[in-house]
Motif scaffolding. Sequence first.
Motif, PDB file in Angstrom:
ATOM      1  N   ASN A  11      -3.236   2.904  -6.801  1.00  0.00           N
ATOM      2  CA  ASN A  11      -3.008   2.084  -5.592  1.00  0.00           C
ATOM      3  C   ASN A  11      -3.525   0.657  -5.781  1.00  0.00           C
ATOM      4  O   ASN A  11      -2.878  -0.320  -5.386  1.00  0.00           O
ATOM      5  N   LYS A  64       1.368   6.684   0.695  1.00  0.00           N
ATOM      6  CA  LYS A  64       0.831   5.664  -0.205  1.00  0.00           C
ATOM      7  C   LYS A  64       1.536   5.801  -1.545  1.00  0.00           C
ATOM      8  O   LYS A  64       2.103   6.848  -1.851  1.00  0.00           O
ATOM      9  N   TRP A  65       1.447   4.750  -2.367  1.00  0.00           N
ATOM     10  CA  TRP A  65       2.159   4.776  -3.657  1.00  0.00           C
ATOM     11  C   TRP A  65       1.681   5.927  -4.536  1.00  0.00           C
ATOM     12  O   TRP A  65       2.469   6.545  -5.246  1.00  0.00           O
ATOM     13  N   SER A  66       0.361   6.222  -4.460  1.00  0.00           N
ATOM     14  CA  SER A  66      -0.170   7.299  -5.313  1.00  0.00           C
ATOM     15  C   SER A  66       0.425   8.653  -4.905  1.00  0.00           C
ATOM     16  O   SER A  66       0.749   9.490  -5.743  1.00  0.00           O
ATOM     17  N   GLU A  76       0.804  -1.230   0.000  1.00  0.00           N
ATOM     18  CA  GLU A  76       0.000   0.000   0.000  1.00  0.00           C
ATOM     19  C   GLU A  76       0.832   1.273   0.000  1.00  0.00           C
ATOM     20  O   GLU A  76       0.364   2.314  -0.432  1.00  0.00           O
TER      21      GLU A  76
END
Length: 764
Positions: free
Chosen positions: A156, A138-140, A104
């Motif tokens: 994500n 988070k990755w985003s 995540e």
Amino acid sequence: MDSNMVNAGDMNGSGNLMDFLDEPFPDVGTYEDFHTIDWLREKSRDTDRHRKITSKSKESIWEFIKSLLDAWSGWVVMLLIGLLAGTLAGVIDLAVDWMTDLKEGVCLSAFWYSHEQCCWTSNETTFDDRDKCPQWQKWSELLVSQSEGASAYILNYFLYIMWALCFAFLAVSLVRVFAPYACGSGIPEIKTILSGFIIRGYLGKWTLLIKTVTLVLVVSSGLSLGKEGPLVHVACCCGNFFSSLFSKYSKNEGKRREVLSAAAAAGVSVAFGAPIGGVLFSLEEVSYYFPLKTLWRSFFAALVAAFTLRSINPFGNSRLVLFYVEYHTPWYMAELFPFILLGVFGGLWGTLFIRCNIAWCRRRKTTRLGKYPVLEVIVITAITAIIAYPNPYTRRSTSELISELFNDCGALESSQLCDYINDPNMTRPVDDIPDRPAGPGVYTAMWQLALALVFKIVITIFTFGMKIPSGLFIPSMAVGAMAGRMVGIGVEQLAYHHHDWIIFRNWCRPGADCVTPGLYAMVGAAACLGGVTRMTVSLVVIMFELTGGLEYIVPLMAAAVTSKWVADAFGKEGIYEAHIHLNGYPFLDVKDEFTHRTLATDVMRPRRGEAPLSVLTQDSMTVEDVETLIKETDYNGFPVVVSKDSERLIGFAQRRELILAIKNARQRQDGVVSNSIVYFTEDPPELPPNSPHPLKLRRILNLSPFTVTDHTPMETVVDIFRKLGLRQCLVTRSGRLLGIITKKDVLRHMAQMANQDPESIMFN
């Protein structure tokens, strides 16, 4: 004649040369792969060894010290197993936490921190937003600097699936290439090995290494499986490794199994933080032979393992316990009814799961599906990740989900499950919050849990048994905990809105805290785990050690017993026994009853019309005759008789020992040639002058093989095989040999009597 006597004297003097136990060749064990050990023989060999050490210890101080070291070696092995099993479990827990969160997002201050650790160290974390801190992204947020919105969600979602596929692919590839035995839960095989079966490599160093690494990968991938069953396998690998360092255990398969029983207890101890539950699990579920000495050693190994895990403190809460709970209200008698209902649900789920999972695994074995293990894992992982991500209850790790379901709703809980409508005039101590009407969050959580429950039930059937390490404890508990929490919330709302009903009137006044939904989740988890594994005593102990809920033993017992009764009504086998039968392992279950009225003569071989039994004579066969007999047959051993005519039984010689003894004699002794007479008597036979050296093999002859008469009921024979752990049993009448019954014959006969395919027993 004199020369023969001299030869015989030489032979007697060189008896040690042919003793296969002092065999110098590498990799020569006592038994071949996929064979059953002879428990009686192992026990008598250990008694002889012990007698020898005791008598020698009186000779000198050095021998006395050696005898002390020998006595202590068992406890040293237990200490080492506990330390290694505890360390590995702690490392696995920490790695799983980090890799699960990696799907995540990532911690910017230190990428090796999990989400929780990252925000612990942050100074900007508030209590309400304890999951949010600037260090965790988070990755985003990291890639496109957006935390909300459709594009961030899709990114994500995509990365969550990619990470899951990456972990699962890596795991299945490692298992396939380096350690094929590292797949599955390992408990069916451990049970079979502890019953006296040899599976070489199953508890080897490669299996230990690969299972530990792949276990982290598969649990982190989000698949519907747990790490608890495989941790028992990992602990048994540690036990096997350490027992190979001490000749007391490495040379005696019976003693080695005592160590493995204790290692299994240490495995459960670190899997659940339940040392006593681990000992009981080993006793009730896994072990075949469990003397009192093993009970103490198991207790010690489980204690050391739990202590080591506590020192590592992987959960950061200074507790061993995975799902520690503190409930503030007692339970009431009227609640036993929903608890028993949860027990019925657990039994039905157990039956459904076992039948569907075995049908799917059988399909995998018999169709082309089994040829594509990597593809199967990838497909199941993709389906799991795609369906799991949108639902918050399936997205997180199963352990976290169970932990949330067990939790009681305190004043400080931020979970959706605790979104009740509060009374603004309430002035009560924080701990004792009265029952309240459910808010919109609880209703949302209810339907999300219902969807998660259906998804878990279906996906676990297909996940368990794939070619990756896969435990069943946690998914089963998750199914039960979801069902239990929903029932608990239902009962709670019923009690709130209808407190004037007769069942609620006595114990649930308005404004009181009567029903604890978390307790129902705990009872449901125990019921489902019991339905699948058919554990009872060890299950209840594991559950209260796991949660710390000591005063809830009665509800747990009621649910465990009910689920066992309901599941047993549909079939006596638990999931592990079902997998043992599916794989055709030669496992004589102590729980199976044999009630048919057949006799030993109906089961023994040779049957009518079959070739006569292959036997050795005591002093009339040559080395060549014996070698030919060994070449032409594949039996594990041969009865030795006085002569082919009289067929009076003398003893039993193992095939492997015959081969080794003849090989040894040919290499090390002059005069042993193909036409040398082989004799099993104390004195050599009378031979004509100039005949070659005879070969004395009395050392390898078992002079007290177990025998029954041809009219012994099979019920008794089955009992003898079970309780004494025999490999084979000879059938005689008035001392004359009639036939032989092997463990495989007994299992085939039992399968035939139960209208199953007798050819499904694959191994000796």
